[in-house]
Motif scaffolding. Structure first.
Motif, PDB file in Angstrom:
ATOM      1  N   GLY A 144       0.784  -1.221   0.000  1.00  9.44           N
ATOM      2  CA  GLY A 144       0.000   0.000   0.000  1.00  9.44           C
ATOM      3  C   GLY A 144       0.822   1.280   0.000  1.00  9.44           C
ATOM      4  O   GLY A 144       0.263   2.370  -0.075  1.00  9.44           O
ATOM      5  N   THR A 145       2.152   1.170   0.082  1.00 12.65           N
ATOM      6  CA  THR A 145       3.000   2.363   0.053  1.00 12.65           C
ATOM      7  C   THR A 145       2.873   3.057  -1.304  1.00 12.65           C
ATOM      8  O   THR A 145       2.919   2.407  -2.345  1.00 12.65           O
ATOM      9  N   LEU A 146       2.689   4.374  -1.275  1.00  7.22           N
ATOM     10  CA  LEU A 146       2.534   5.154  -2.500  1.00  7.22           C
ATOM     11  C   LEU A 146       3.746   6.045  -2.722  1.00  7.22           C
ATOM     12  O   LEU A 146       4.247   6.664  -1.791  1.00  7.22           O
ATOM     13  N   TRP A 147       4.201   6.095  -3.978  1.00  6.75           N
ATOM     14  CA  TRP A 147       5.320   6.961  -4.359  1.00  6.75           C
ATOM     15  C   TRP A 147       4.847   7.832  -5.512  1.00  6.75           C
ATOM     16  O   TRP A 147       4.195   7.340  -6.427  1.00  6.75           O
ATOM     17  N   GLN A 148       5.229   9.091  -5.471  1.00  7.70           N
ATOM     18  CA  GLN A 148       4.795   9.980  -6.547  1.00  7.70           C
ATOM     19  C   GLN A 148       5.957  10.809  -7.084  1.00  7.70           C
ATOM     20  O   GLN A 148       6.782  11.284  -6.313  1.00  7.70           O
ATOM     21  N   VAL A 149       6.003  10.950  -8.389  1.00  8.66           N
ATOM     22  CA  VAL A 149       6.904  11.920  -9.020  1.00  8.66           C
ATOM     23  C   VAL A 149       6.105  12.677 -10.068  1.00  8.66           C
ATOM     24  O   VAL A 149       5.121  12.165 -10.604  1.00  8.66           O
TER      25      VAL A 149
END
Lengths: 162, 110
Positions: A144-149
């Motif tokens: 469920g970890t979210l990463w955004q760029v």
């Protein structure tokens, strides 16, 4: 006889328990969200809220690679690719990759669901961009970890018409 | 648009067992974009666009793309998979009019 059936019962309960925990904790795509269309005419903030419900996102710089052109001569066809330097193992893998175009009338471009068999977290697509604005990649791991760029793309000719 | 539904799929020409390979695929499809009337209102109709792409390899689903009208005409996608055994990669494109367009490529080891 009673001993065996008791054991069998406990084993079954154990399996059920694990299934219940998995069902409760794996964020994935709840049935309600799947029934809703992915692409709506909405503001990007509404789209993000609808998809992720205010869950925290980590800064993906250094982990997630978003490749977009600096200037898109033709907004109708803009090549985008997203890669993530994250494990693709059966115990921990990249479950979803989202591509979002902030200024598009339909901001959500695609949601990709990957299996660990993909071997690497990588997807590419040709997308439309209506006007100059940010393109973002959001990567969701199996826990469920979210990463955004995000990266800005300058659009010379709009790709969305109307 | 006579060619609608033509699928192209490319895998590397030389693959060794265990390689993570990149596969590229596209389908000839109009991906109809949202139309607006002169007042700027959205024309309500059943637009024809690809909304799902499913990739299977060795009978397992490796990747599923859910797509919107923000994807280009003649949509192109790339993805990776770990080539563990010789077998077939199948890519199916589903559109909103019920069309299913399919392409396959064989993975062989050299």
């Amino acid at each position: 006889m009673t001993e065996i059936s008791r054991r069998a019962l406990l084993e079954r309960l154990g399996v059920l328990g694990v299934a219940a925990i998995a069902g409760g904790f794996i964020p994935g795509t709840p049935a309600g969200a799947a029934a809703q269309p992915l692409g709506l005419h909405e503001k990007v903030d509404d789209a993000i809220a609808r998809l992720f419900g205010g869950r925290p996102m980590k800064d993906g710089r250094g982990t997630v690679t978003l490749q977009v052109p600096l200037i898109a001569e033709n907004g109708a066809v803009v090549p985008v690719s997203v890669g993530a330097d994250l494990p693709m193992a059966p115990t921990s893998w990249v479950r979803h990759v989202y591509i979002v175009a902030d200024r598009n009338r339909i901001p959500v471009v695609t949601r990709v669901t990957l299996a660990p068999e993909a071997g690497r977290a990588f997807v590419g697509a040709n997308i439309r961009l209506g006007e100059t604005g940010d393109v973002r990649a959001i990567v969701e791991q199996s826990d469920g970890t979210l990463w955004q760029v995000r990266r800005e793309v300058r659009v010379t000719v709009s790709g969305c018409g109307g | 648009m006579a060619e609608i539904g033509k699928v192209r799929i490319r895998v590397p020409s030389s693959i060794k067992a265990g390689d993570v390979i990149q596969v590229r695929t596209l389908v000839i499809h109009p991906m109809e974009r949202v139309e607006r009337d002169p007042q700027g209102r959205i024309v309500r109709k059943r637009y024809n666009y690809v909304n799902r792409v499913v990739v299977t390899y060795l009978g397992r689903t490796v990747a599923t793309f859910e797509t919107t009208q923000s994807v280009s005409e003649n949509p192109f996608f790339s993805f990776t998979l770990r080539a563990t055994a010789p077998g077939r990669v199948r890519v199916q494109f589903f559109d909103t009019r019920g069309g299913v367009w399919e392409g396959t490529a064989d993975i062989t080891f050299s």
